[in-house]
Design a protein around this motif. Structure first.
Motif, mmCIF file in Angstrom:
data_model
loop_
_atom_site.group_PDB
_atom_site.id
_atom_site.type_symbol
_atom_site.label_atom_id
_atom_site.label_comp_id
_atom_site.label_asym_id
_atom_site.label_seq_id
_atom_site.Cartn_x
_atom_site.Cartn_y
_atom_site.Cartn_z
ATOM 1 N N ALA A 1 0.911 -1.295 0.011
ATOM 2 C CA ALA A 1 -0.059 0.054 0.014
ATOM 3 C C ALA A 1 0.760 1.333 -0.081
ATOM 4 O O ALA A 1 0.654 2.219 -0.678
ATOM 5 N N ARG A 2 2.064 1.171 0.707
ATOM 6 C CA ARG A 2 2.744 2.460 0.757
ATOM 7 C C ARG A 2 3.333 2.762 -0.444
ATOM 8 O O ARG A 2 3.394 3.693 -1.056
ATOM 9 N N ALA A 3 3.936 1.645 -1.340
ATOM 10 C CA ALA A 3 4.465 1.566 -2.515
ATOM 11 C C ALA A 3 3.682 2.181 -3.435
ATOM 12 O O ALA A 3 4.028 2.827 -4.341
ATOM 13 N N ALA A 4 2.557 1.743 -3.552
ATOM 14 C CA ALA A 4 1.339 2.111 -4.327
ATOM 15 C C ALA A 4 1.075 3.840 -4.166
ATOM 16 O O ALA A 4 1.033 4.473 -5.265
ATOM 17 N N ALA A 5 1.244 4.131 -2.767
ATOM 18 C CA ALA A 5 0.840 5.465 -2.743
ATOM 19 C C ALA A 5 1.945 6.462 -3.321
ATOM 20 O O ALA A 5 1.787 7.584 -3.822
ATOM 21 N N ILE A 6 3.192 5.833 -3.132
ATOM 22 C CA ILE A 6 4.330 6.658 -3.593
ATOM 23 C C ILE A 6 4.331 6.723 -4.992
ATOM 24 O O ILE A 6 4.574 7.733 -5.675
ATOM 25 N N ASP A 7 4.024 5.437 -5.612
ATOM 26 C CA ASP A 7 3.874 5.503 -7.207
ATOM 27 C C ASP A 7 2.844 6.718 -7.715
ATOM 28 O O ASP A 7 3.034 7.087 -8.524
ATOM 29 N N LYS A 8 1.925 6.654 -6.891
ATOM 30 C CA LYS A 8 0.579 7.488 -7.261
ATOM 31 C C LYS A 8 1.158 8.964 -7.273
ATOM 32 O O LYS A 8 0.861 9.683 -8.224
ATOM 33 N N LEU A 9 2.033 9.381 -6.271
ATOM 34 C CA LEU A 9 2.532 10.645 -6.046
ATOM 35 C C LEU A 9 3.539 10.910 -7.058
ATOM 36 O O LEU A 9 3.513 11.982 -7.590
ATOM 37 N N ALA A 10 4.089 9.950 -7.492
ATOM 38 C CA ALA A 10 5.336 10.263 -8.505
ATOM 39 C C ALA A 10 4.754 10.516 -9.995
ATOM 40 O O ALA A 10 5.549 11.010 -10.743
ATOM 41 N N GLN A 11 3.496 10.071 -10.197
ATOM 42 C CA GLN A 11 2.937 10.319 -11.506
ATOM 43 C C GLN A 11 2.156 11.731 -11.738
ATOM 44 O O GLN A 11 2.243 12.572 -10.991
#
Length: 74
Positions: free
Chosen positions: A64-74
Motif C-alpha cells: 500500500a505504501r509503494a502504491a501511494a508513492i507511485d501514485k504521487l510520482a505520477q
C-alpha cells in the motif's frame, strides 16, 4: 616495531577505546557540542531498542505504501 612500542600500544589501546566509547555516548558531548545522543537516545542504547511486533509493517502495508508513492510520482 620495537617490543617497547608494542607494550605501550597494548596498554594504551583499551584505555583509549574506553574513553572514546564514553565520549561518544556522553551527555557532556551533547551539551558541549550539540552532537551525540540525547538522554532518550542514551536510554535506548543502554536498554536496547524495544522490539514490538506492531512496528514491522506487513507485506500488505508495504504494498500500500509503494502504491501511494507511485501514485504521487505520477
Amino acid at each position: 616495531m620495537s617490543q617497547i612500542g608494542r607494550r605501550v600500544r597494548a596498554a594504551v589501546n583499551p584505555v583509549s577505546t574506553a574513553a572514546t566509547r564514553w565520549w561518544c555516548h556522553s551527555a557532556l558531548r551533547h551539551m558541549l557540542t550539540g552532537y551525540g545522543p540525547t538522554a532518550r537516545q542514551r536510554r535506548f542504547i543502554r536498554r536496547g531498542m524495544p522490539q514490538s511486533p506492531g512496528r514491522t509493517p506487513s507485506a500488505e502495508q508495504m504494498k500500500a505504501r509503494a502504491a501511494a508513492i507511485d501514485k504521487l510520482a505520477q
